[in-house]
Design an enzyme around this catalytic site. Sequence first.
Site, PDB file in Angstrom:
ATOM      1  N   PRO A 103       0.812  -1.089   0.126  1.00 22.17           N
ATOM      2  CA  PRO A 103       0.158   0.105   0.104  1.00 22.17           C
ATOM      3  C   PRO A 103       0.815   1.234   0.040  1.00 22.17           C
ATOM      4  O   PRO A 103       1.929   1.321   0.703  1.00 22.17           O
ATOM      5  CB  PRO A 103      -0.759  -0.082   1.320  1.00 22.17           C
ATOM      6  N   ARG A 158       5.415  10.896  -2.472  1.00 19.18           N
ATOM      7  CA  ARG A 158       5.223  10.438  -1.000  1.00 19.18           C
ATOM      8  C   ARG A 158       6.319  10.491  -0.483  1.00 19.18           C
ATOM      9  O   ARG A 158       7.381   9.833  -0.587  1.00 19.18           O
ATOM     10  CB  ARG A 158       4.756   9.107  -0.951  1.00 19.18           C
ATOM     11  N   ALA A 214       2.935  -0.671   5.259  1.00 21.59           N
ATOM     12  CA  ALA A 214       2.496  -0.514   6.539  1.00 21.59           C
ATOM     13  C   ALA A 214       1.947  -2.101   7.085  1.00 21.59           C
ATOM     14  O   ALA A 214       1.876  -1.970   8.180  1.00 21.59           O
ATOM     15  CB  ALA A 214       1.462   0.518   6.951  1.00 21.59           C
ATOM     16  N   GLU A 237      11.504 -10.149   2.369  1.00 17.75           N
ATOM     17  CA  GLU A 237      10.655  -9.115   2.760  1.00 17.75           C
ATOM     18  C   GLU A 237      11.814  -7.904   2.412  1.00 17.75           C
ATOM     19  O   GLU A 237      12.996  -7.652   2.898  1.00 17.75           O
ATOM     20  CB  GLU A 237      10.715  -9.067   4.161  1.00 17.75           C
ATOM     21  N   ARG A 249      13.314   3.899  12.564  1.00 21.90           N
ATOM     22  CA  ARG A 249      12.108   4.780  12.576  1.00 21.90           C
ATOM     23  C   ARG A 249      11.327   4.972  13.722  1.00 21.90           C
ATOM     24  O   ARG A 249      11.670   4.421  14.685  1.00 21.90           O
ATOM     25  CB  ARG A 249      11.457   4.786  11.337  1.00 21.90           C
TER      26      ARG A 249
HETATM   27  C1  DQA Z   1       8.028   0.803   4.002  1.00 19.89           C
HETATM   28  C2  DQA Z   1       8.011   0.992   5.552  1.00 19.89           C
HETATM   29  C3  DQA Z   1       6.808   0.996   6.115  1.00 19.89           C
HETATM   30  O1  DQA Z   1       6.837   1.055   7.341  1.00 19.89           O
HETATM   31  C4  DQA Z   1       5.820   1.874   5.487  1.00 19.89           C
HETATM   32  O2  DQA Z   1       4.501   1.957   5.968  1.00 19.89           O
HETATM   33  C5  DQA Z   1       5.623   1.968   3.849  1.00 19.89           C
HETATM   34  C6  DQA Z   1       6.955   1.548   3.365  1.00 19.89           C
HETATM   35  C7  DQA Z   1       9.231   1.064   3.229  1.00 19.89           C
HETATM   36  O3  DQA Z   1       9.566   0.344   2.224  1.00 19.89           O
HETATM   37  O4  DQA Z   1      10.174   1.561   3.704  1.00 19.89           O
HETATM   38  O5  DQA Z   1       4.663   2.188   3.429  1.00 19.89           O
HETATM   39  O6  DQA Z   1       7.781  -0.780   3.716  1.00 19.89           O
END
Ligand code: DQA
Length: 140
Positions: free
Chosen positions: A9, A17, A76, A97, A106
């Site tokens: 998402p 973004r 997320a 992943e 973060r």
């Molecule tokens: C993300 C990190 C996630 O915490 C975030 O919600 C994203 C992007 C990243 O690629 O850094 O949408 O997966």
Amino acid sequence: MRVLVIHGPNLNLLGEREPEVYGDQTLPQIDAQIAQLAKELKLDVRAVQHNSEGAIVDELHAARASYDAVILNPGAYTHYAYAIADAIAAIGIPVFEVHLSNVSAREPFRRISVVAPVCAGAISGFGVHSYLLALRAAAR
Ligand code: DQA
């Protein structure tokens, strides 16, 4: 070897973004770099993007019949989507992943990954290179 890349998402908004977090490349630009490396590695790669959790679960289910590995940026959903974790555990092909940002550096909620225990490994914090490193890992 066939590899499916699933972008989760809000990744359709890359480029506009939060560029200070996610960089200024658009998703098509990232997909073009993935496609270029796939060609070099002689991998057959398809990339898709879904905003909804169910669509990602459906994509993972379908992948088990026709792909050898999946590279997944769950966005997320990483942090709370047990249905995606269950789907990864169910399909029996390796899932890598990836995150563009360094989720460990973060907000506290981003330090939790419910998918990590069922993934082959995780790469986080290298922008587009997170995907490219995962592709190299999948090829091996
Ligand atoms: C993300 C990190 C996630 O915490 C975030 O919600 C994203 C992007 C990243 O690629 O850094 O949408 O997966």
